[in-house]
Write an enzyme that holds these catalytic residues in place. Structure first.
Site, PDB file in Angstrom:
ATOM      1  CB  ALA A 239      -0.907  -0.002   1.228  1.00  0.00           C
ATOM      2  CE  LYS A 240      -1.759   6.933  -2.806  1.00  0.00           C
ATOM      3  NZ  LYS A 240      -3.176   6.498  -2.826  1.00  0.00           N
ATOM      4  NE  ARG A 241       0.995  -0.721   5.195  1.00  0.00           N
ATOM      5  CZ  ARG A 241      -0.188  -1.211   4.912  1.00  0.00           C
ATOM      6  NH1 ARG A 241      -1.260  -0.506   5.119  1.00  0.00           N
ATOM      7  NH2 ARG A 241      -0.319  -2.445   4.443  1.00  0.00           N
ATOM      8  CG  ASP A 242       4.249  -0.904   2.152  1.00  0.00           C
ATOM      9  OD1 ASP A 242       4.656  -0.979   3.323  1.00  0.00           O
ATOM     10  OD2 ASP A 242       3.250  -1.520   1.745  1.00  0.00           O
ATOM     11  N   GLY A 243       5.742   3.490   0.672  1.00  0.00           N
ATOM     12  CA  GLY A 243       6.647   4.382  -0.058  1.00  0.00           C
ATOM     13  C   GLY A 243       6.384   4.380  -1.549  1.00  0.00           C
TER      14      GLY A 243
END
Ligand code: GLU
Length: 296
Positions: A239-243
């Protein structure tokens, strides 16, 4: 109808590498079995779907070398088909109106004897008078399937025989008029001659429900190919949180060919073909059953 596989994205954002990998696997499953491959834009959620996301998604797919047959189809242009299917179910007495709010359903579903996560049956057996009363009170109804079976088993290329409960009286049309994903997907797959459904295995649990609905509508059940998801470094779904997880994060808005090539190489490596940079040279014979972890 010709055998057909598909990819059916919702245009609600940019694809991340997991979506792109699943698209590549759907394309490979179809192309390596002599099928047509179609793209269907699942834009029934009018609030979250945006034409600009659709355009970016299509450009990303083309950039990694995927092609598709025929025109791209959009669910927002196919409401008549969903209406027809709903009428058929209504004619078979397989639907009912549900006037409950989400909260009322949650409350009833947390009663001592309720099955967690299941529709608690609150409106299943209302009398015509009770329905009228609710309508008069200004309540809008969703339409649910009066599911006549409790369980359904599908065959999946990777999971094998997979059974799931289907007695949750799935919503077919929401109270605000929006068509439900499960109805639209079943109707469209059959109408488009899709006999192979390749998608992420987060949707495996929806397959029994969809196959049961297809059966009630007298439609054929496709072959299912639910493929492992891509996880982020933390072990959760990418997901986005992974950069930097979208093609554009990695290759820039211009989709720099050298960086796009790296991404194609990563997809190839993730399915057992290290050192290959052309998706048309791949097949699914070495697809690992375990989720793949993306390490930037
Ligand atoms: N539109 C769904 C999604 O993007 C996929 C539906 C499907 O493949 O059946 O998650």
């Amino acid at each position: 109808m010709t055998m057909t596989g598909r990819f059916a994205p919702s245009p609600t954002g940019d694809f991340h590498l997991g979506n792109l990998r699943t698209a590549a696997l759907a394309w490979l499953a179809a192309r390596t079995s002599g099928r047509r491959f179609i793209l269907r834009i699942e834009d029934i959620d009018r609030q979250r779907s945006k034409p600009e996301f659709e355009a970016r998604q299509l450009a990303d797919l083309a950039a990694i070398g995927l092609d598709w047959d025929g025109e791209v189809v959009r669910q927002s242009e196919r409401y008549g088909l969903y209406e027809d299917a709903l009428r058929r179910l209504q004619a078979d007495n397989l639907t009912f109106e549900c006037f409950c709010s989400r909260r009322e359903i949650q409350e009833a579903a947390s009663a001592p004897h309720a099955i967690p996560g299941h529709y608690p049956g609150t409106c299943r057996n209302l009398t015509p008078d009770q329905r009228e009363e609710r309508r008069k009170a200004g309540r809008k109804a969703s339409i649910r399937l009066k599911t006549p079976v409790t369980n359904w088993t599908v065959t999946d290329r990777y999971a094998g025989s997979y059974s799931g409960d289907v007695d949750d009286d799935m919503v077919l049309r929401r109270a605000d008029g929006m068509w439900a994903y499960n109805l639209a997907v079943v109707v469209d797959d059959a109408a488009q001659g899709v006999d192979q459904v390749t998608r992420g295995d987060d949707l495996l649990s929806s397959a029994p429900r969809q196959a049961a609905l297809a059966h009630l509508l007298g439609l054929p059940e496709p072959e299912y190919v639910h493929v492992p998801l891509v996880l982020g470094p933390g072990g959760k779904r990418l997901a986005k949180r992974d950069g930097a997880v979208t093609l554009r994060d990695i290759a820039g808005e211009e989709l720099d060919p050298a960086r796009v090539r790296d991404v194609i190489g990563w997809i190839a490596e993730s399915i057992g073909f290290a050192g290959v940079y052309d998706l048309s040279e791949l097949n699914l014979s070495r697809l690992p059953k375990e989720p793949v972890v993306w390490r930037p």
